[in-house]
Design an enzyme around this catalytic site. Structure first.
Site, PDB file in Angstrom:
ATOM      1  CG  ASN A   9      -1.662   1.282   1.416  1.00 36.88           C
ATOM      2  OD1 ASN A   9      -1.779   2.073   0.473  1.00 36.88           O
ATOM      3  ND2 ASN A   9      -2.198   1.515   2.603  1.00 36.88           N
ATOM      4  CE  LYS A  11       0.206   3.592   4.961  1.00 39.65           C
ATOM      5  NZ  LYS A  11      -0.103   3.812   6.350  1.00 39.65           N
ATOM      6  CG  HIS A  93      -5.914   2.097   5.128  1.00 42.68           C
ATOM      7  ND1 HIS A  93      -5.511   3.012   6.062  1.00 42.68           N
ATOM      8  CD2 HIS A  93      -4.865   1.246   4.934  1.00 42.68           C
ATOM      9  CE1 HIS A  93      -4.259   2.729   6.429  1.00 42.68           C
ATOM     10  NE2 HIS A  93      -3.849   1.664   5.759  1.00 42.68           N
ATOM     11  CD  GLU A  95      -3.138   5.701   6.736  1.00 42.77           C
ATOM     12  OE1 GLU A  95      -3.120   5.761   5.497  1.00 42.77           O
ATOM     13  OE2 GLU A  95      -2.189   5.228   7.406  1.00 42.77           O
ATOM     14  CD  GLU A 164      -3.704  -2.463   7.233  1.00 44.58           C
ATOM     15  OE1 GLU A 164      -2.657  -2.775   6.684  1.00 44.58           O
ATOM     16  OE2 GLU A 164      -4.249  -1.334   7.097  1.00 44.58           O
ATOM     17  N   GLY A 170       2.130   2.196  10.806  1.00 40.77           N
ATOM     18  CA  GLY A 170       3.097   3.283  10.667  1.00 40.77           C
ATOM     19  C   GLY A 170       3.754   3.701  11.969  1.00 40.77           C
ATOM     20  CB  SER A 208       4.779  -1.857  12.196  1.00 38.25           C
ATOM     21  OG  SER A 208       4.392  -0.505  12.399  1.00 38.25           O
TER      22      SER A 208
HETATM   23  C1  PEP Z   1      -0.950   0.253   5.995  1.00 32.62           C
HETATM   24  O1  PEP Z   1      -1.038   1.460   5.889  1.00 32.62           O
HETATM   25  O2  PEP Z   1      -1.782  -0.470   5.440  1.00 32.62           O
HETATM   26  C2  PEP Z   1       0.163  -0.289   6.780  1.00 32.62           C
HETATM   27  C3  PEP Z   1       0.096  -1.516   7.173  1.00 32.62           C
HETATM   28  O3  PEP Z   1       1.205   0.573   7.055  1.00 32.62           O
HETATM   29  P1  PEP Z   1       2.603   0.213   7.772  1.00 32.62           P
HETATM   30  O4  PEP Z   1       3.085  -1.086   7.196  1.00 32.62           O
HETATM   31  O5  PEP Z   1       3.508   1.346   7.450  1.00 32.62           O
HETATM   32  O6  PEP Z   1       2.308   0.083   9.226  1.00 32.62           O
END
Ligand code: PEP
Length: 246
Positions: A9, A11, A93, A95, A164, A170, A208
């Protein structure tokens, strides 16, 4: 045995130059013993489709409209994504839920719009830190998934689900493999109650994931791969995570 899937992803990151280098690094590492996809910002779908067209790598978008077309300024419909050859679209997501106020039902409607055009929705669910600390993790993810299951009805088995935890996205704070597996088991059980195909469905973990923790996460019984944010922007890290899924 379910084949693993790793999805990057990106982003709101990228540029023509950076994308070309990143995709070259990923395509140059083929073949992979798992399915691999990148979900890129809308403006880069065209070049991604061209670059990956002659490979077995897949691509997709990070969001879509629940509507087919019309007066929805700024939105992008699933038929448009399908024209660019998108295999996947991320919906729900955290976000999008947090910054754009997306409700469980809107996420479900987006997933339905995706499936109606043959694009696989990657439906994200996950609890905030406050919800985890209040002991609400299971209730939150079940509520989020329930809206999608009911809206997709007999097509529910065609989605990909990504757990998630919001506190792990992040932040560098990864869920332990045991924490992640416990939630994945809950989601799998919920899916089993909804569809006979639940055991064939792909459940991703995201939050992460890095080269050094991917293998233990992917070794869990109900974790079928990862949705990767930050580490998807560096070819060597993303490739290492894909290798961990093989
Ligand atoms: C994401 O935004 O879907 C995600 C898992 O981000 P990160 O791996 O940076 O935590």
């Amino acid at each position: 045995m379910r084949r693993k899937l790793v999805v990057g992803n990106w982003k709101m990151h990228g540029s023509h130059k950076a994308n070309a280098e990143l995709l070259a690094g990923i395509t140059g590492a083929r073949p992979f013993g798992c399915d691999v996809a990148v979900c890129v910002p809308f403006p880069y779908l065209s070049e991604t489709a061209v670059t990956l067209a002659s490979t077995d790598l897949r691509w997709g978008a990070q969001d879509c409209s629940a509507h087919e077309q019309g007066a929805y300024t700024g939105e992008v419909s699933v038929p448009m994504l399908a024209e660019f050859g998108c295999r996947y679209v991320i919906v729900g997501h955290s976000e999008r839920r947090a910054y754009h106020g997306e409700s469980d039902q809107l996420v479900a409607d987006k997933a339905k719009a995706a499936l109606a055009r043959g694009v696989t929705p990657i439906v994200c669910v996950g609890e905030t830190l406050a919800e985890r600390e209040a002991g609400q993790t299971e209730a939150v993810v079940k509520r989020q998934l329930s809206a999608v299951i009911h809206t997709l009805a007999h097509c529910a088995s065609e989605m990909v689900v990504a757990y998630e935890p919001v506190w792990a996205i992040g932040t560098g704070k990864v869920a332990t493999p045991e924490q992640a597996q416990a939630v994945h088991a809950v989601l799998r059980a919920q899916l089993r109650a909804a569809t006979p195909q639940a055991d064939q469905m792909t459940l991703l973990y995201g939050g992460s994931v890095k080269p050094d923790n991917a293998a233990t996460l992917f070794a869990q019984a109900d974790i079928d791969g990862g949705l990767i944010g930050g580490a998807a922007l560096k070819a060597s890290d993303f490739v290492a995570i894909c290798r961990a899924a093989e």
